[in-house]
Design an enzyme around this catalytic site. Sequence first.
Site, PDB file in Angstrom:
ATOM      1  N   ASP A  14       3.137  -5.982  -3.464  1.00  0.00           N
ATOM      2  CA  ASP A  14       2.673  -5.561  -2.125  1.00  0.00           C
ATOM      3  C   ASP A  14       3.494  -5.159  -1.371  1.00  0.00           C
ATOM      4  O   ASP A  14       4.967  -5.763  -1.618  1.00  0.00           O
ATOM      5  CB  ASP A  14       1.365  -6.832  -1.965  1.00  0.00           C
ATOM      6  CG  ASP A  14       0.753  -6.239  -0.572  1.00  0.00           C
ATOM      7  OD1 ASP A  14       0.420  -5.045  -0.538  1.00  0.00           O
ATOM      8  OD2 ASP A  14       0.387  -6.932   0.095  1.00  0.00           O
ATOM      9  N   ASP A  16       2.978  -5.434   2.958  1.00  0.00           N
ATOM     10  CA  ASP A  16       2.828  -6.475   4.019  1.00  0.00           C
ATOM     11  C   ASP A  16       2.975  -7.886   4.059  1.00  0.00           C
ATOM     12  O   ASP A  16       2.051  -8.347   3.122  1.00  0.00           O
ATOM     13  CB  ASP A  16       1.587  -5.818   4.731  1.00  0.00           C
ATOM     14  CG  ASP A  16       1.780  -4.519   5.663  1.00  0.00           C
ATOM     15  OD1 ASP A  16       2.919  -4.313   6.255  1.00  0.00           O
ATOM     16  OD2 ASP A  16       0.921  -3.467   5.692  1.00  0.00           O
TER      17      ASP A  16
END
Length: 218
Positions: A14, A16
């Site tokens: 991922d 963020d």
Amino acid sequence: MSKIPAFIKAVIFDVDGLLIESEPYWYQTTEAFFEKYNKPFHEDIHKQIRGKSLHDIMEYFKKEYGFVGDTKELIVERKAMLYEVLLDNVALMEGSQVLLHDLHKKGIPMAIATAAHKRDMIEKMLEETGVQSMFSVVLCGEDVAKNKPAPDIYLLAAKQLHVAPKACLVLEDSATGVLAGKSAGMTVYGINGEREFHKGLEEAGADKIFTSLAQIHI
């Protein structure tokens, strides 16, 4: 420290709060977004929206705080405020550089799977941090019909990496992302420096939970 299992043949990240240190800038610009529209802001808002999709966050803002307008347009405006600050300060999360280097050195393919940013912005962040060449696959929300917690983006990543889902390791900082990875039939590690979110990661089915990528090695 925890060693990545030998059966893992690819790693999917991922972005963020996991790979890129962006959360402080999301926080900062959320407050600015509220101020722009003269809406009352309080610190608990960050906890209420953590891990939600941008669409769900904006719908929540409209319902609970009276924001008015087209959701997609509000999201574009909200993200523009983020990029104004983030792109001048983009940096990798603690432990990212070493883990990426070690995986790359071992020849383990890596992918990006995020719904929060469009491809050009993801690639710019990767380029700014000097790790763009390490990722053979970069996927964003526009690449799939359904975003997290649906497994679509992770299944597509596995397909493009030419690795079976069961041989993929997903690294996520949110419960929503963990649910997506587990639904795809993958091993999922939850990584979040804020321990208050660890229970949510556990309940979502994370196989292991850490406070930093620095705790993972190969």
